[in-house]
Design an enzyme around this catalytic site. Structure first.
Site, PDB file in Angstrom:
ATOM      1  N   HIS A   1      30.562  83.127  26.203  1.00 16.05           N
ATOM      2  CA  HIS A   1      31.477  82.036  26.589  1.00 16.05           C
ATOM      3  C   HIS A   1      32.855  82.590  26.941  1.00 16.05           C
ATOM      4  CE1 HIS A   1      29.097  78.549  24.482  1.00 16.05           C
ATOM      5  NE2 HIS A   1      28.623  78.849  25.672  1.00 16.05           N
TER       6      HIS A   1
ATOM      7  N   ARG B   1      30.333  53.545  23.349  1.00 17.72           N
ATOM      8  CA  ARG B   1      29.996  54.258  22.095  1.00 17.72           C
ATOM      9  C   ARG B   1      28.538  54.718  22.044  1.00 17.72           C
ATOM     10  NH1 ARG B   1      33.198  50.124  19.584  1.00 17.72           N
ATOM     11  NH2 ARG B   1      35.311  50.913  19.461  1.00 17.72           N
TER      12      ARG B   1
ATOM     13  N   ARG C   1      21.427  76.348  12.805  1.00 16.26           N
ATOM     14  CA  ARG C   1      21.466  76.197  14.265  1.00 16.26           C
ATOM     15  C   ARG C   1      22.407  77.226  14.908  1.00 16.26           C
ATOM     16  NH1 ARG C   1      21.666  70.622  17.870  1.00 16.26           N
ATOM     17  NH2 ARG C   1      21.743  71.714  19.853  1.00 16.26           N
TER      18      ARG C   1
ATOM     19  N   LYS D   1      23.180  68.764  22.277  1.00 13.39           N
ATOM     20  CA  LYS D   1      24.566  69.228  22.416  1.00 13.39           C
ATOM     21  C   LYS D   1      25.020  68.841  23.812  1.00 13.39           C
ATOM     22  CE  LYS D   1      25.416  73.133  19.389  1.00 13.39           C
ATOM     23  NZ  LYS D   1      25.715  74.567  19.293  1.00 13.39           N
TER      24      LYS D   1
ATOM     25  N   ASN E   1      23.481  80.622  18.852  1.00 12.79           N
ATOM     26  CA  ASN E   1      24.716  81.048  19.510  1.00 12.79           C
ATOM     27  C   ASN E   1      24.792  82.556  19.717  1.00 12.79           C
ATOM     28  OD1 ASN E   1      27.922  80.227  19.729  1.00 12.79           O
ATOM     29  ND2 ASN E   1      26.448  78.551  19.794  1.00 12.79           N
TER      30      ASN E   1
ATOM     31  N   HIS F   1      26.607  84.207  22.596  1.00 14.21           N
ATOM     32  CA  HIS F   1      27.451  83.190  23.229  1.00 14.21           C
ATOM     33  C   HIS F   1      28.929  83.293  22.862  1.00 14.21           C
ATOM     34  CE1 HIS F   1      23.580  81.580  24.288  1.00 14.21           C
ATOM     35  NE2 HIS F   1      24.119  80.567  24.934  1.00 14.21           N
TER      36      HIS F   1
ATOM     37  N   GLU G   1      24.578  71.482  13.209  1.00 17.04           N
ATOM     38  CA  GLU G   1      25.089  72.830  12.947  1.00 17.04           C
ATOM     39  C   GLU G   1      25.993  72.852  11.710  1.00 17.04           C
ATOM     40  OE1 GLU G   1      25.796  74.738  16.717  1.00 17.04           O
ATOM     41  OE2 GLU G   1      26.961  76.302  15.734  1.00 17.04           O
TER      42      GLU G   1
ATOM     43  N   GLU H   1      18.492  83.252  28.232  1.00 17.67           N
ATOM     44  CA  GLU H   1      18.321  82.426  27.015  1.00 17.67           C
ATOM     45  C   GLU H   1      16.926  82.650  26.418  1.00 17.67           C
ATOM     46  OE1 GLU H   1      20.756  80.837  25.624  1.00 17.67           O
ATOM     47  OE2 GLU H   1      22.112  79.974  27.121  1.00 17.67           O
TER      48      GLU H   1
ATOM     49  N   HIS I   1      26.578  81.010  33.613  1.00 17.46           N
ATOM     50  CA  HIS I   1      26.295  80.987  32.175  1.00 17.46           C
ATOM     51  C   HIS I   1      25.279  82.065  31.769  1.00 17.46           C
ATOM     52  CE1 HIS I   1      26.081  79.312  28.167  1.00 17.46           C
ATOM     53  NE2 HIS I   1      24.758  79.315  28.251  1.00 17.46           N
TER      54      HIS I   1
ATOM     55  N   LYS J   1      13.222  75.986  19.642  1.00 11.28           N
ATOM     56  CA  LYS J   1      14.495  75.243  19.599  1.00 11.28           C
ATOM     57  C   LYS J   1      14.338  73.969  18.772  1.00 11.28           C
ATOM     58  CE  LYS J   1      18.668  73.846  21.558  1.00 11.28           C
ATOM     59  NZ  LYS J   1      19.650  73.949  22.595  1.00 11.28           N
TER      60      LYS J   1
HETATM   61  P1  NAD Z   1      23.118  74.672  36.751  1.00 13.95           P
HETATM   62  O1  NAD Z   1      22.897  73.368  36.122  1.00 13.95           O
HETATM   63  O2  NAD Z   1      24.422  74.920  37.398  1.00 13.95           O
HETATM   64  O3  NAD Z   1      21.947  74.941  37.801  1.00 13.95           O
HETATM   65  C1  NAD Z   1      21.936  76.170  38.515  1.00 13.95           C
HETATM   66  C2  NAD Z   1      21.718  75.944  40.004  1.00 13.95           C
HETATM   67  O4  NAD Z   1      20.356  75.601  40.228  1.00 13.95           O
HETATM   68  C3  NAD Z   1      22.536  74.816  40.605  1.00 13.95           C
HETATM   69  O5  NAD Z   1      23.047  75.245  41.848  1.00 13.95           O
HETATM   70  C4  NAD Z   1      21.526  73.701  40.818  1.00 13.95           C
HETATM   71  O6  NAD Z   1      21.834  72.837  41.884  1.00 13.95           O
HETATM   72  C5  NAD Z   1      20.279  74.485  41.115  1.00 13.95           C
HETATM   73  N1  NAD Z   1      19.030  73.809  40.793  1.00 13.95           N
HETATM   74  C6  NAD Z   1      18.759  73.074  39.690  1.00 13.95           C
HETATM   75  N2  NAD Z   1      17.458  72.731  39.681  1.00 13.95           N
HETATM   76  C7  NAD Z   1      16.918  73.239  40.801  1.00 13.95           C
HETATM   77  C8  NAD Z   1      15.596  73.245  41.333  1.00 13.95           C
HETATM   78  N3  NAD Z   1      14.570  72.697  40.671  1.00 13.95           N
HETATM   79  N4  NAD Z   1      15.382  73.872  42.508  1.00 13.95           N
HETATM   80  C9  NAD Z   1      16.398  74.493  43.168  1.00 13.95           C
HETATM   81  N5  NAD Z   1      17.660  74.545  42.692  1.00 13.95           N
HETATM   82  C10 NAD Z   1      17.907  73.925  41.529  1.00 13.95           C
HETATM   83  O7  NAD Z   1      22.927  75.867  35.702  1.00 13.95           O
HETATM   84  P2  NAD Z   1      21.960  76.093  34.460  1.00 13.95           P
HETATM   85  O8  NAD Z   1      21.810  77.552  34.353  1.00 13.95           O
HETATM   86  O9  NAD Z   1      20.758  75.241  34.513  1.00 13.95           O
HETATM   87  O10 NAD Z   1      22.830  75.535  33.228  1.00 13.95           O
HETATM   88  C11 NAD Z   1      24.013  76.160  32.820  1.00 13.95           C
HETATM   89  C12 NAD Z   1      24.806  75.196  31.956  1.00 13.95           C
HETATM   90  O11 NAD Z   1      24.037  74.861  30.799  1.00 13.95           O
HETATM   91  C13 NAD Z   1      26.108  75.745  31.463  1.00 13.95           C
HETATM   92  O12 NAD Z   1      27.137  74.798  31.671  1.00 13.95           O
HETATM   93  C14 NAD Z   1      25.885  75.927  29.976  1.00 13.95           C
HETATM   94  O13 NAD Z   1      27.055  75.791  29.216  1.00 13.95           O
HETATM   95  C15 NAD Z   1      24.896  74.845  29.678  1.00 13.95           C
HETATM   96  N6  NAD Z   1      24.089  75.069  28.462  1.00 13.95           N
HETATM   97  C16 NAD Z   1      24.018  74.082  27.548  1.00 13.95           C
HETATM   98  C17 NAD Z   1      23.239  74.229  26.428  1.00 13.95           C
HETATM   99  C18 NAD Z   1      23.127  73.099  25.429  1.00 13.95           C
HETATM  100  O14 NAD Z   1      22.533  73.291  24.372  1.00 13.95           O
HETATM  101  N7  NAD Z   1      23.625  71.930  25.733  1.00 13.95           N
HETATM  102  C19 NAD Z   1      22.513  75.400  26.222  1.00 13.95           C
HETATM  103  C20 NAD Z   1      22.583  76.410  27.183  1.00 13.95           C
HETATM  104  C21 NAD Z   1      23.379  76.221  28.315  1.00 13.95           C
HETATM  105  N1  GLY Z   2      22.553  76.143  22.867  1.00 14.07           N
HETATM  106  C1  GLY Z   2      22.974  76.189  21.507  1.00 14.07           C
HETATM  107  C2  GLY Z   2      22.528  75.029  20.696  1.00 14.07           C
HETATM  108  O1  GLY Z   2      21.872  74.145  21.204  1.00 14.07           O
HETATM  109  O2  GLY Z   2      22.797  74.965  19.531  1.00 14.07           O
END
Ligand code: NAD
Ligand code: GLY
Length: 362
Positions: free
Chosen positions: A253, A121, A242, A143, A246, A249, A237, A185, A266, A227
């Site tokens: 998405h 939990r 918040r 999130k 989006n 998105h 949200e 972003e 993404h 942020k």
């Molecule tokens: P990712 O985590 O897949 O990383 C992209 C690539 O970069 C991967 O191949 C990884 O191995 C590589 N990598 C990471 N750090 C590195 C470094 N320092 N040097 C070399 N390579 C490196 O992609 P991303 O773009 O970071 O994240 C996308 C994800 O984030 C999606 O799933 C999306 O839904 C999520 N997201 C979440 C939120 C949230 O608020 N929680 C907001 C925006 C996006």
């Molecule tokens: N990435 C959208 C949020 O954090 O609300």
């Protein structure tokens, strides 16, 4: 180095941004007092590049640790990976006082945060974001989530990290494509909240693509502050505040889901979503045509996609109905009133949404 505080009713935490700061991790963790053993979730590439650095800082401060390696793909945000991690975590968590470390991009951050939120939990976790996207966005705000075949982030929780350490030196190993993904972003922040910042991006995007560190340092700090401010006002949200994060998105998405998380990553999908939803903002008479053109121009010059290719209109429309903001038959979009100002709009006619998607569909 700058410390940005994210003040929440139950859990205030620090977002520490700077260059070459990761060797202080152990010291910061000691002060947090969240456990003595770190369960570090990462992928093999990131462990290879940065594993030793993290190890050294933890060892020096007397922490135990182990690495859990997951596949380097969006597919790791799945129930299967969660279940594999939890089985392993149960073994590690034997007479130990543990916490989770998310070491990686947004995929690792969303996954590790989700595991931390459901195991027993909820156990403490921290974020060490290693991509531009994760430093400016996903590591902040709690999130967490995983995907289903039917839709992106359909399983998730709000669960705040206890610390975010954004060491911009860790971004030096990213390639240009990965910087572009983060830029999608970053541009979003300018569009929803800060016109001056959008103008700054128009002038400085080449420095960002070339990883000019003073500029990167500025944008990571600036976006983290925006942020944090938004999350402080509406953590879960519930107030519609918040929701503005989006922007881009809803359709972004849908594009990611329609392409089964392989066709577009993404950031690319968000860039296309920003275009479609800016066009919607224009067609609803909020955004000026000249501003729509400015947005299209910046996304094109950055080198993000501007056409939706090899996906059908029906795939995208079908996927967009799964959006978490929609209530029953009522759609709900975060759009922009003008560059730098967001607004939430409900019940947009399907014909307009269709027109907007078709405008960018090849
Ligand atoms: P990712 O985590 O897949 O990383 C992209 C690539 O970069 C991967 O191949 C990884 O191995 C590589 N990598 C990471 N750090 C590195 C470094 N320092 N040097 C070399 N390579 C490196 O992609 P991303 O773009 O970071 O994240 C996308 C994800 O984030 C999606 O799933 C999306 O839904 C999520 N997201 C979440 C939120 C949230 O608020 N929680 C907001 C925006 C996006
Ligand atoms: N990435 C959208 C949020 O954090 O609300």
């Amino acid at each position: 180095m700058q410390v940005i505080k994210l003040n929440l009713y139950k859990n205030t935490y620090k977002i520490i941004v700077g260059a070459g700061i990761i060797d202080r991790l152990g010291n910061w963790l000691k002060k947090l007092n969240i456990g003595r053993n770190a369960y570090i979730i990462t992928n093999s590439l990131i462990k290879k590049i940065y594993g030793k650095l993290i190890e050294k800082s933890l060892k020096t401060s007397g922490f135990g640790f182990c690495f859990k390696i997951v596949a380097d793909t969006e597919k790791s945000k799945s129930l299967r990976t969660v279940s594999l991690i939890i089985k392993d975590l149960v073994n590690y968590d034997c007479k130990r006082n543990i916490f989770i470390v998310a070491l990686g991009g947004g995929v690792i951050g969303d996954l590790a945060g989700f595991v931390a939120s459901i195991y027993k939990r909820g156990i403490p976790y921290i974020q060490i974001p290693t991509t531009l996207l994760a430093q400016v966005d996903s590591s902040i705000g709690g999130k967490t989530g995983i995907d289903l075949k039917e839709g992106k982030n359909l399983l998730g929780t709000f669960y705040q990290p206890r610390l975010v350490v954004s060491d911009i030196d860790l971004l030096k190993t990213l390639n240009k494509e990965q910087i572009k993904i983060g830029l999608a972003e970053v541009i979003k922040y300018g569009l929803i909240k800060d016109k001056k910042f959008f103008v700054y991006l128009e002038k400085n995007f080449e420095d960002i693509l070339n990883l000019h560190l003073p500029v990167i340092d500025y944008i990571v700090r600036h976006c983290s502050k925006i942020k944090a401010e938004i999350v402080e006002k509406d953590e879960r949200e519930e107030k519609g505040l918040r929701t503005i994060l989006n922007f881009g998105h809803t359709i972004g998405h849908a594009i990611e889901t329609a392409g089964e998380y392989k066709r577009y990553n993404h950031g690319q999908a968000v860039a296309l979503g920003l275009l479609v939803e800016s066009y919607l903002s224009y067609r609803l008479n909020y955004l000026k045509k000249t501003d729509l053109i400015r947005i299209e121009t910046l996304i094109k010059r950055v080198g993000l996609p501007t056409r939706i290719e090899r996906l059908s209109f029906s795939q995208i429309i079908k996927a967009h109905y799964k959006d978490k903001k929609f209530k029953g038959f009522r759609n709900r979009f975060a759009l922009i009133q003008e560059i730098g100002k967001a607004r939430i709009v409900e019940d947009i006619p399907l014909r307009l949404i269709s027109e907007a998607i078709k405008k960018y569909l090849s």
